[in-house]
Design a protein around this motif. Structure first.
Motif, PDB file in Angstrom:
ATOM      1  N   LYS A 161      22.047  26.348  46.774  1.00 41.55           N
ATOM      2  CA  LYS A 161      22.557  25.270  45.939  1.00 41.55           C
ATOM      3  C   LYS A 161      23.593  24.515  46.753  1.00 41.55           C
ATOM      4  CE  LYS A 161      24.930  24.165  41.731  1.00 41.55           C
ATOM      5  NZ  LYS A 161      25.917  24.604  40.768  1.00 41.55           N
ATOM      6  N   GLU A 162      23.334  23.237  46.975  1.00 39.27           N
ATOM      7  CA  GLU A 162      24.259  22.432  47.752  1.00 39.27           C
ATOM      8  C   GLU A 162      25.427  22.016  46.878  1.00 39.27           C
ATOM      9  OE1 GLU A 162      22.663  19.381  50.141  1.00 39.27           O
ATOM     10  OE2 GLU A 162      20.815  20.463  50.518  1.00 39.27           O
ATOM     11  N   GLU A 163      26.602  22.014  47.486  1.00 39.70           N
ATOM     12  CA  GLU A 163      27.798  21.646  46.741  1.00 39.70           C
ATOM     13  C   GLU A 163      28.082  20.172  46.930  1.00 39.70           C
ATOM     14  OE1 GLU A 163      31.132  24.135  47.224  1.00 39.70           O
ATOM     15  OE2 GLU A 163      29.928  25.933  47.397  1.00 39.70           O
ATOM     16  N   GLY A 164      28.711  19.584  45.965  1.00 44.68           N
ATOM     17  CA  GLY A 164      29.067  18.175  46.031  1.00 44.68           C
ATOM     18  C   GLY A 164      30.166  17.874  45.034  1.00 44.68           C
ATOM     19  N   LEU A 165      30.413  16.635  44.840  1.00 44.55           N
ATOM     20  CA  LEU A 165      31.424  16.213  43.887  1.00 44.55           C
ATOM     21  C   LEU A 165      30.825  16.193  42.487  1.00 44.55           C
ATOM     22  CD1 LEU A 165      33.038  13.214  45.789  1.00 44.55           C
ATOM     23  CD2 LEU A 165      33.975  15.488  45.481  1.00 44.55           C
ATOM     24  N   GLU A 166      31.566  16.717  41.549  1.00 46.60           N
ATOM     25  CA  GLU A 166      31.107  16.696  40.172  1.00 46.60           C
ATOM     26  C   GLU A 166      31.532  15.379  39.547  1.00 46.60           C
ATOM     27  OE1 GLU A 166      32.038  18.992  36.032  1.00 46.60           O
ATOM     28  OE2 GLU A 166      32.129  20.138  37.882  1.00 46.60           O
ATOM     29  N   VAL A 167      30.590  14.700  38.937  1.00 44.19           N
ATOM     30  CA  VAL A 167      30.856  13.404  38.336  1.00 44.19           C
ATOM     31  C   VAL A 167      30.809  13.551  36.825  1.00 44.19           C
ATOM     32  CG1 VAL A 167      30.074  11.022  38.124  1.00 44.19           C
ATOM     33  CG2 VAL A 167      29.857  12.219  40.306  1.00 44.19           C
ATOM     34  N   ASN A 168      31.907  13.202  36.190  1.00 43.93           N
ATOM     35  CA  ASN A 168      31.976  13.226  34.732  1.00 43.93           C
ATOM     36  C   ASN A 168      31.909  11.800  34.228  1.00 43.93           C
ATOM     37  OD1 ASN A 168      32.314  16.005  34.634  1.00 43.93           O
ATOM     38  ND2 ASN A 168      34.503  15.824  34.991  1.00 43.93           N
ATOM     39  N   THR A 208      49.825  11.222  30.597  1.00 39.88           N
ATOM     40  CA  THR A 208      48.457  10.823  30.947  1.00 39.88           C
ATOM     41  C   THR A 208      47.777  11.951  31.711  1.00 39.88           C
ATOM     42  OG1 THR A 208      47.095   9.113  31.973  1.00 39.88           O
ATOM     43  CG2 THR A 208      49.103   9.719  33.125  1.00 39.88           C
ATOM     44  N   ASP A 209      46.478  11.906  31.743  1.00 40.34           N
ATOM     45  CA  ASP A 209      45.733  12.887  32.530  1.00 40.34           C
ATOM     46  C   ASP A 209      44.664  12.203  33.374  1.00 40.34           C
ATOM     47  OD1 ASP A 209      44.061  12.136  30.503  1.00 40.34           O
ATOM     48  OD2 ASP A 209      43.328  14.155  30.076  1.00 40.34           O
ATOM     49  N   SER A 210      44.807  10.887  33.591  1.00 41.35           N
ATOM     50  CA  SER A 210      43.780  10.157  34.343  1.00 41.35           C
ATOM     51  C   SER A 210      44.410   9.332  35.452  1.00 41.35           C
ATOM     52  CB  SER A 210      42.984   9.245  33.404  1.00 41.35           C
ATOM     53  OG  SER A 210      43.829   8.279  32.823  1.00 41.35           O
ATOM     54  N   ALA A 211      43.596   9.075  36.470  1.00 38.03           N
ATOM     55  CA  ALA A 211      44.034   8.260  37.604  1.00 38.03           C
ATOM     56  C   ALA A 211      42.861   7.441  38.101  1.00 38.03           C
ATOM     57  CB  ALA A 211      44.572   9.130  38.728  1.00 38.03           C
ATOM     58  N   VAL A 212      43.180   6.257  38.593  1.00 41.53           N
ATOM     59  CA  VAL A 212      42.180   5.397  39.214  1.00 41.53           C
ATOM     60  C   VAL A 212      42.562   5.269  40.681  1.00 41.53           C
ATOM     61  CG1 VAL A 212      41.173   3.102  39.275  1.00 41.53           C
ATOM     62  CG2 VAL A 212      41.762   4.127  37.087  1.00 41.53           C
ATOM     63  N   VAL A 225      43.434  12.423  48.912  1.00 40.71           N
ATOM     64  CA  VAL A 225      44.172  11.906  47.764  1.00 40.71           C
ATOM     65  C   VAL A 225      43.603  12.485  46.465  1.00 40.71           C
ATOM     66  CG1 VAL A 225      44.706   9.813  46.458  1.00 40.71           C
ATOM     67  CG2 VAL A 225      44.938   9.819  48.939  1.00 40.71           C
ATOM     68  N   LEU A 226      42.270  12.594  46.361  1.00 42.34           N
ATOM     69  CA  LEU A 226      41.648  13.204  45.182  1.00 42.34           C
ATOM     70  C   LEU A 226      42.108  14.644  45.000  1.00 42.34           C
ATOM     71  CD1 LEU A 226      37.980  11.893  45.412  1.00 42.34           C
ATOM     72  CD2 LEU A 226      39.548  11.505  43.529  1.00 42.34           C
ATOM     73  N   ASP A 227      42.149  15.404  46.086  1.00 42.24           N
ATOM     74  CA  ASP A 227      42.588  16.797  46.014  1.00 42.24           C
ATOM     75  C   ASP A 227      44.044  16.895  45.571  1.00 42.24           C
ATOM     76  OD1 ASP A 227      40.109  17.717  46.788  1.00 42.24           O
ATOM     77  OD2 ASP A 227      40.652  17.958  48.898  1.00 42.24           O
ATOM     78  N   GLN A 228      44.887  16.016  46.113  1.00 41.27           N
ATOM     79  CA  GLN A 228      46.304  16.049  45.748  1.00 41.27           C
ATOM     80  C   GLN A 228      46.511  15.631  44.293  1.00 41.27           C
ATOM     81  OE1 GLN A 228      48.614  13.838  48.600  1.00 41.27           O
ATOM     82  NE2 GLN A 228      48.110  15.221  50.270  1.00 41.27           N
ATOM     83  N   ALA A 229      45.710  14.678  43.817  1.00 40.13           N
ATOM     84  CA  ALA A 229      45.819  14.258  42.414  1.00 40.13           C
ATOM     85  C   ALA A 229      45.391  15.387  41.484  1.00 40.13           C
ATOM     86  CB  ALA A 229      44.972  13.014  42.177  1.00 40.13           C
ATOM     87  N   ALA A 230      44.347  16.098  41.840  1.00 37.44           N
ATOM     88  CA  ALA A 230      43.901  17.234  41.030  1.00 37.44           C
ATOM     89  C   ALA A 230      44.940  18.355  41.063  1.00 37.44           C
ATOM     90  CB  ALA A 230      42.553  17.735  41.529  1.00 37.44           C
ATOM     91  N   GLU A 231      45.562  18.543  42.216  1.00 35.54           N
ATOM     92  CA  GLU A 231      46.600  19.564  42.346  1.00 35.54           C
ATOM     93  C   GLU A 231      47.823  19.220  41.500  1.00 35.54           C
ATOM     94  OE1 GLU A 231      49.554  21.002  45.894  1.00 35.54           O
ATOM     95  OE2 GLU A 231      47.467  20.613  46.426  1.00 35.54           O
ATOM     96  N   ALA A 232      48.091  17.922  41.335  1.00 37.66           N
ATOM     97  CA  ALA A 232      49.234  17.486  40.534  1.00 37.66           C
ATOM     98  C   ALA A 232      48.990  17.650  39.042  1.00 37.66           C
ATOM     99  CB  ALA A 232      49.559  16.026  40.852  1.00 37.66           C
ATOM    100  N   GLY A 233      47.742  17.845  38.636  1.00 39.98           N
ATOM    101  CA  GLY A 233      47.455  18.086  37.230  1.00 39.98           C
ATOM    102  C   GLY A 233      46.614  17.022  36.561  1.00 39.98           C
ATOM    103  N   LEU A 234      46.113  16.066  37.319  1.00 36.73           N
ATOM    104  CA  LEU A 234      45.256  15.031  36.740  1.00 36.73           C
ATOM    105  C   LEU A 234      43.825  15.554  36.700  1.00 36.73           C
ATOM    106  CD1 LEU A 234      46.664  11.867  38.497  1.00 36.73           C
ATOM    107  CD2 LEU A 234      47.047  12.609  36.157  1.00 36.73           C
ATOM    108  N   HIS A 235      43.173  15.384  35.542  1.00 37.79           N
ATOM    109  CA  HIS A 235      41.825  15.908  35.384  1.00 37.79           C
ATOM    110  C   HIS A 235      40.751  14.826  35.337  1.00 37.79           C
ATOM    111  CE1 HIS A 235      43.660  19.787  34.768  1.00 37.79           C
ATOM    112  NE2 HIS A 235      44.417  19.279  33.808  1.00 37.79           N
TER     113      HIS A 235
END
Length: 132
Positions: free
Chosen positions: A38-45, A95-99, A114-124
């Motif tokens: 199973k190849e890993e990738g970014l999960e898109v919601n 807030t829990d979102s970022a653009v 930047v995505l990893d750091q935003a997720a680490e900061a608590g943005l989902h």
């Protein structure tokens, strides 16, 4: 007098059994040696169609230019301090979102960092926009 043996009708058939055996052996070989990974990738919601698009909540706005410079809410920040800046923003705003908007010449590694750091900061809820 010599007798000549003539065959009126010759059987011109080819035995297909060895060829079928080889085909089945090759099929078994390819099935056994194939690895199912199973190849890993970014999960898109993707947002639901019933989601309220007129919400008044503030979102974190991050812009990455073509040189890799990072701007958060129109203020230049250090690439190593993205998590701390987002956490200070979250302390003041609920807030829990970022653009994250990136220039098309921005390196992918910078955006992922930047995505990893935003997720680490608590943005989902993270959205990535590419500027043309």
């Amino acid at each position: 007098m010599k007798k000549k043996h003539f065959r009126d009708e010759e059987d011109a058939s080819i035995d297909m059994t060895p060829m079928l055996d080889i085909v089945f052996i090759m099929l078994i070989f390819f099935i056994v040696t194939t690895s199912f990974v199973k190849e890993e990738g970014l999960e898109v919601n993707r947002p639901d169609s019933s989601a309220n698009s007129n919400s008044k909540a503030k979102t974190v706005s991050i812009w990455i230019d073509e040189r890799g410079m990072i701007y958060m809410n129109n203020r230049l920040i250090d690439s190593e301090r993205v998590t701390a800046n987002i956490q200070s923003f979250l302390a003041e705003n609920n807030t829990d979102s970022a653009v994250i908007k990136a220039h098309k010449k921005t390196k992918h590694g910078t955006v992922v960092k930047v995505l990893d750091q935003a997720a680490e900061a608590g943005l989902h809820k993270l959205s990535v926009v590419v500027d043309n």
